[in-house]
Enzyme design. Sequence first.
Site, PDB file in Angstrom:
ATOM      1  CB  ALA A   1     -63.211  44.623  50.599  1.00 27.15           C
ATOM      2  CD  GLU A   2     -64.365  48.087  55.195  1.00 31.40           C
ATOM      3  OE1 GLU A   2     -65.574  47.853  55.410  1.00 31.40           O
ATOM      4  OE2 GLU A   2     -63.450  47.699  55.949  1.00 31.40           O
ATOM      5  CG  HIS A   3     -70.108  46.883  50.161  1.00 30.57           C
ATOM      6  ND1 HIS A   3     -71.057  46.401  49.296  1.00 30.57           N
ATOM      7  CD2 HIS A   3     -68.931  46.361  49.739  1.00 30.57           C
ATOM      8  CE1 HIS A   3     -70.493  45.614  48.379  1.00 30.57           C
ATOM      9  NE2 HIS A   3     -69.193  45.577  48.646  1.00 30.57           N
ATOM     10  N   PRO A   4     -70.736  50.934  51.958  1.00 33.84           N
ATOM     11  CG  PRO A   4     -72.158  52.198  50.615  1.00 33.84           C
ATOM     12  CD  PRO A   4     -71.044  51.204  50.544  1.00 33.84           C
TER      13      PRO A   4
ATOM     14  CB  THR B   1     -74.573  47.219  52.138  1.00 30.76           C
ATOM     15  OG1 THR B   1     -75.134  45.998  51.611  1.00 30.76           O
ATOM     16  CG2 THR B   1     -74.945  47.385  53.603  1.00 30.76           C
TER      17      THR B   1
END
Length: 217
Positions: A79-82, A88
Amino acid sequence: MSPDPTTVHPLPAHDRVVFLSPLVTSPKIVVGEYTYYDDPDSATDFEHRNVLYAYGPERLVIGKYCAIAAGTRFLMAGAEHPTMGASTFPFTMFGGRWAEQTLDIVTAMPSRGDTVVGNDVWFGHQVTVMPGVRIGDGAIIAAGAVVTTDVAPYTIVGGNPARPIRQRFAEVDIQRLLRAAWWDWPADLVTEHARTIMAGTPAQVESIANGLSQQSS
């Protein structure tokens, strides 16, 4: 007689209750015996509807005898985005040249690791657990809580983000229960002492564990 932990529906008249251990198939999800999920709509879809964004190597590990209410969701590291640059937007996931140009960015992102839940944890209705959180044995997560940080054993937390409300027992009693680790007892012994486990004191539970230890030594 204790219920069969390999039975998906331990209550034949209630399909909404499932033991998760015999149900999940993903190697990224590990669930201990007797942990159950209660959902009137889609209990058997827990693996797909309640464990979200499990794209990476991180695992969800849940202990024994946990009670998970409907709507509880575990968000995994996928679920993490940069966030290190201007955008993002997850270009990588759509493949093609976008992936070719950005895959190294995604693979270099730090991970919080596995999400680990202890034993005898109660999750209230519609709890959300964020990636990499560790929840200790005997904790209670209040309905609607969003768990963003680790939860100590035998602690009640609630809110968004979840914060400690109180400890369930004094520290000395918490240590008694952690030493006793009743969830690791043979199922027959748990059945024999279910009343004490449910309504007795930590000292009484520890006394049973000490007797078991003396018998095996």
